[in-house]
Scaffold this motif. Structure first.
Motif, PDB file in Angstrom:
ATOM      1  N   GLU A   2       0.827  -1.412  -0.111  1.00 37.65           N
ATOM      2  CA  GLU A   2       0.027  -0.401   0.246  1.00 37.65           C
ATOM      3  C   GLU A   2       1.089   1.007  -0.228  1.00 37.65           C
ATOM      4  OE1 GLU A   2      -3.415   0.232  -0.001  1.00 37.65           O
ATOM      5  OE2 GLU A   2      -4.160  -1.338  -0.653  1.00 37.65           O
ATOM      6  N   PRO A   3       0.601   2.159  -1.192  1.00 34.32           N
ATOM      7  CA  PRO A   3       1.338   3.750  -1.125  1.00 34.32           C
ATOM      8  C   PRO A   3       0.926   4.507   0.413  1.00 34.32           C
ATOM      9  CG  PRO A   3      -0.232   3.518  -2.302  1.00 34.32           C
ATOM     10  CD  PRO A   3      -0.503   2.199  -1.889  1.00 34.32           C
ATOM     11  N   THR A   4       1.531   5.176   0.706  1.00 39.40           N
ATOM     12  CA  THR A   4       1.384   5.871   1.654  1.00 39.40           C
ATOM     13  C   THR A   4       1.977   7.618   1.917  1.00 39.40           C
ATOM     14  OG1 THR A   4       3.979   5.862   2.606  1.00 39.40           O
ATOM     15  CG2 THR A   4       2.268   4.508   3.581  1.00 39.40           C
ATOM     16  N   VAL A   5       3.028   7.716   0.571  1.00 38.32           N
ATOM     17  CA  VAL A   5       3.215   9.144  -0.457  1.00 38.32           C
ATOM     18  C   VAL A   5       2.977   8.807  -1.498  1.00 38.32           C
ATOM     19  CG1 VAL A   5       4.655  10.561  -1.034  1.00 38.32           C
ATOM     20  CG2 VAL A   5       5.427   9.045   1.305  1.00 38.32           C
ATOM     21  N   VAL A   6       2.255   9.891  -1.948  1.00 47.45           N
ATOM     22  CA  VAL A   6       1.725  10.231  -3.671  1.00 47.45           C
ATOM     23  C   VAL A   6       2.378  11.724  -4.133  1.00 47.45           C
ATOM     24  CG1 VAL A   6      -0.573  11.842  -2.836  1.00 47.45           C
ATOM     25  CG2 VAL A   6       0.231  10.712  -5.344  1.00 47.45           C
ATOM     26  N   VAL A   7       2.683  11.468  -4.555  1.00 46.48           N
ATOM     27  CA  VAL A   7       3.183  12.783  -5.781  1.00 46.48           C
ATOM     28  C   VAL A   7       2.646  13.044  -6.763  1.00 46.48           C
ATOM     29  CG1 VAL A   7       5.731  13.828  -6.413  1.00 46.48           C
ATOM     30  CG2 VAL A   7       5.112  12.127  -4.443  1.00 46.48           C
ATOM     31  N   VAL A   8       2.494  14.356  -7.337  1.00 41.08           N
ATOM     32  CA  VAL A   8       2.238  15.476  -7.690  1.00 41.08           C
ATOM     33  C   VAL A   8       2.793  16.392  -8.599  1.00 41.08           C
ATOM     34  CG1 VAL A   8      -0.199  14.392  -7.302  1.00 41.08           C
ATOM     35  CG2 VAL A   8       0.281  16.986  -6.975  1.00 41.08           C
ATOM     36  N   GLY A   9       3.012  16.553 -10.153  1.00 43.39           N
ATOM     37  CA  GLY A   9       3.533  17.436 -10.250  1.00 43.39           C
ATOM     38  C   GLY A   9       3.932  17.808 -11.826  1.00 43.39           C
ATOM     39  N   MET A  10       4.543  18.912 -12.208  1.00 43.46           N
ATOM     40  CA  MET A  10       4.682  19.149 -13.978  1.00 43.46           C
ATOM     41  C   MET A  10       6.010  19.529 -14.414  1.00 43.46           C
ATOM     42  SD  MET A  10       4.575  22.555 -13.603  1.00 43.46           S
ATOM     43  CE  MET A  10       3.679  23.016 -15.532  1.00 43.46           C
ATOM     44  N   LEU A  11       6.667  20.223 -15.202  1.00 44.03           N
ATOM     45  CA  LEU A  11       7.803  20.443 -16.208  1.00 44.03           C
ATOM     46  C   LEU A  11       7.123  21.251 -16.918  1.00 44.03           C
ATOM     47  CD1 LEU A  11      10.384  17.599 -15.703  1.00 44.03           C
ATOM     48  CD2 LEU A  11       9.616  19.324 -13.880  1.00 44.03           C
ATOM     49  N   ARG A  12       7.405  21.987 -17.242  1.00 46.69           N
ATOM     50  CA  ARG A  12       7.303  23.101 -18.295  1.00 46.69           C
ATOM     51  C   ARG A  12       8.992  23.482 -19.188  1.00 46.69           C
ATOM     52  NH1 ARG A  12       2.800  25.451 -19.507  1.00 46.69           N
ATOM     53  NH2 ARG A  12       2.303  25.789 -17.652  1.00 46.69           N
ATOM     54  N   PHE A  13       8.237  23.191 -20.155  1.00 45.02           N
ATOM     55  CA  PHE A  13      10.018  23.077 -21.236  1.00 45.02           C
ATOM     56  C   PHE A  13       8.843  24.363 -22.568  1.00 45.02           C
ATOM     57  CE2 PHE A  13      10.267  19.081 -19.680  1.00 45.02           C
ATOM     58  CZ  PHE A  13      12.120  19.419 -19.181  1.00 45.02           C
ATOM     59  N   PRO A  14       9.677  24.178 -23.306  1.00 47.06           N
ATOM     60  CA  PRO A  14       9.409  25.476 -24.588  1.00 47.06           C
ATOM     61  C   PRO A  14       8.901  23.832 -25.540  1.00 47.06           C
ATOM     62  CG  PRO A  14      11.870  25.922 -24.018  1.00 47.06           C
ATOM     63  CD  PRO A  14      11.566  24.598 -23.028  1.00 47.06           C
ATOM     64  N   PRO A  15       7.985  24.630 -25.969  1.00 50.94           N
ATOM     65  CA  PRO A  15       6.415  23.238 -27.027  1.00 50.94           C
ATOM     66  C   PRO A  15       7.564  22.733 -28.148  1.00 50.94           C
ATOM     67  CG  PRO A  15       5.537  24.921 -26.248  1.00 50.94           C
ATOM     68  CD  PRO A  15       6.604  25.404 -25.969  1.00 50.94           C
ATOM     69  N   ASP A  46       0.800  16.838 -21.471  1.00 50.01           N
ATOM     70  CA  ASP A  46      -0.579  17.856 -21.304  1.00 50.01           C
ATOM     71  C   ASP A  46      -0.976  17.616 -22.446  1.00 50.01           C
ATOM     72  OD1 ASP A  46      -2.871  19.265 -20.971  1.00 50.01           O
ATOM     73  OD2 ASP A  46      -2.042  19.768 -19.069  1.00 50.01           O
ATOM     74  N   PRO A  47      -2.075  17.038 -23.605  1.00 54.46           N
ATOM     75  CA  PRO A  47      -2.769  17.571 -25.061  1.00 54.46           C
ATOM     76  C   PRO A  47      -3.232  18.901 -24.468  1.00 54.46           C
ATOM     77  CG  PRO A  47      -4.263  16.662 -23.744  1.00 54.46           C
ATOM     78  CD  PRO A  47      -3.184  16.396 -22.388  1.00 54.46           C
ATOM     79  N   PHE A  48      -3.119  19.633 -23.078  1.00 47.91           N
ATOM     80  CA  PHE A  48      -4.049  21.102 -23.501  1.00 47.91           C
ATOM     81  C   PHE A  48      -3.223  22.685 -23.359  1.00 47.91           C
ATOM     82  CE2 PHE A  48      -7.158  17.842 -21.868  1.00 47.91           C
ATOM     83  CZ  PHE A  48      -7.928  18.073 -23.175  1.00 47.91           C
ATOM     84  N   ASP A  49      -1.924  21.859 -22.834  1.00 44.05           N
ATOM     85  CA  ASP A  49      -1.382  22.545 -22.209  1.00 44.05           C
ATOM     86  C   ASP A  49       0.212  22.364 -23.036  1.00 44.05           C
ATOM     87  OD1 ASP A  49       0.922  25.319 -21.147  1.00 44.05           O
ATOM     88  OD2 ASP A  49      -0.190  24.584 -19.151  1.00 44.05           O
ATOM     89  N   PRO A  50       0.398  22.814 -24.240  1.00 47.51           N
ATOM     90  CA  PRO A  50       2.259  22.355 -24.928  1.00 47.51           C
ATOM     91  C   PRO A  50       3.423  22.783 -24.291  1.00 47.51           C
ATOM     92  CG  PRO A  50       0.570  23.610 -26.505  1.00 47.51           C
ATOM     93  CD  PRO A  50      -0.838  23.371 -25.245  1.00 47.51           C
ATOM     94  N   GLY A  51       4.154  21.878 -24.221  1.00 49.14           N
ATOM     95  CA  GLY A  51       5.251  21.802 -23.494  1.00 49.14           C
ATOM     96  C   GLY A  51       5.616  21.668 -21.760  1.00 49.14           C
ATOM     97  N   VAL A  52       3.970  21.138 -21.381  1.00 44.33           N
ATOM     98  CA  VAL A  52       3.706  21.079 -19.690  1.00 44.33           C
ATOM     99  C   VAL A  52       3.422  18.619 -20.148  1.00 44.33           C
ATOM    100  CG1 VAL A  52       2.764  20.611 -18.571  1.00 44.33           C
ATOM    101  CG2 VAL A  52       2.962  22.468 -19.297  1.00 44.33           C
ATOM    102  N   ILE A  53       4.510  18.769 -19.276  1.00 47.13           N
ATOM    103  CA  ILE A  53       4.719  17.124 -18.879  1.00 47.13           C
ATOM    104  C   ILE A  53       4.126  17.563 -17.254  1.00 47.13           C
ATOM    105  CG2 ILE A  53       6.212  15.442 -18.553  1.00 47.13           C
ATOM    106  CD1 ILE A  53       7.411  16.319 -21.285  1.00 47.13           C
ATOM    107  N   ARG A  54       3.197  16.185 -17.084  1.00 48.59           N
ATOM    108  CA  ARG A  54       2.581  16.017 -15.365  1.00 48.59           C
ATOM    109  C   ARG A  54       3.431  14.040 -15.269  1.00 48.59           C
ATOM    110  NH1 ARG A  54      -0.568  19.764 -14.401  1.00 48.59           N
ATOM    111  NH2 ARG A  54      -1.067  20.911 -16.460  1.00 48.59           N
ATOM    112  N   PHE A  55       2.922  14.657 -14.238  1.00 49.86           N
ATOM    113  CA  PHE A  55       4.150  13.169 -12.904  1.00 49.86           C
ATOM    114  C   PHE A  55       2.850  12.687 -12.375  1.00 49.86           C
ATOM    115  CE2 PHE A  55       7.824  15.062 -14.542  1.00 49.86           C
ATOM    116  CZ  PHE A  55       9.040  14.093 -14.653  1.00 49.86           C
TER     117      PHE A  55
END
Length: 102
Positions: A2-15, A46-55
């Motif tokens: 069972e997980p006890t930690v969740v991480v959400v995040g994003m990186l933005r690059f030039p598209p 992210d298909p709606f925010d070019p250059g964004v990679i979500r984790f």
């Protein structure tokens, strides 16, 4: 496990640089899944925010997450991301304290 930690995040690059990032990102994901003890490590453009990679990440405990952040493949990834024009980085880790809903 069972997980006890969740991480959400994003990186933005030039598209226009995302294709340059992807081979480095693949190495990061492969090494993380193979060596760092994560339960899930999901990455998507992210298909709606070019250059964004979500984790989204699930970790068995905070110790595993901390070990991941010091793993040998992290510094090369960070250097590659910077070389690919990283604009923004946002990650938040949350302790999972409740009952699984679904």
């Amino acid at each position: 496990m069972e997980p006890t930690v969740v991480v959400v995040g994003m990186l933005r690059f030039p598209p226009g640089r995302v294709k340059q990032v992807l081979p480095h990102l693949k190495t990061l994901v492969d090494e993380t899944c193979r060596n760092d003890g994560c339960i899930a490590y999901e990455v998507a453009e992210d298909p709606f925010d070019p250059g964004v990679i979500r984790f989204s990440e699930l970790w068995p405990d905070h110790v595993s997450l901390e070990r991941h952040l010091k793993a040998p493949h992290i510094d090369p990834w960070r250097s590659a991301a910077k070389a690919c024009g990283l604009i923004e980085r946002r990650f938040t880790a949350y302790a999972i304290g409740g009952t699984k809903l679904v």
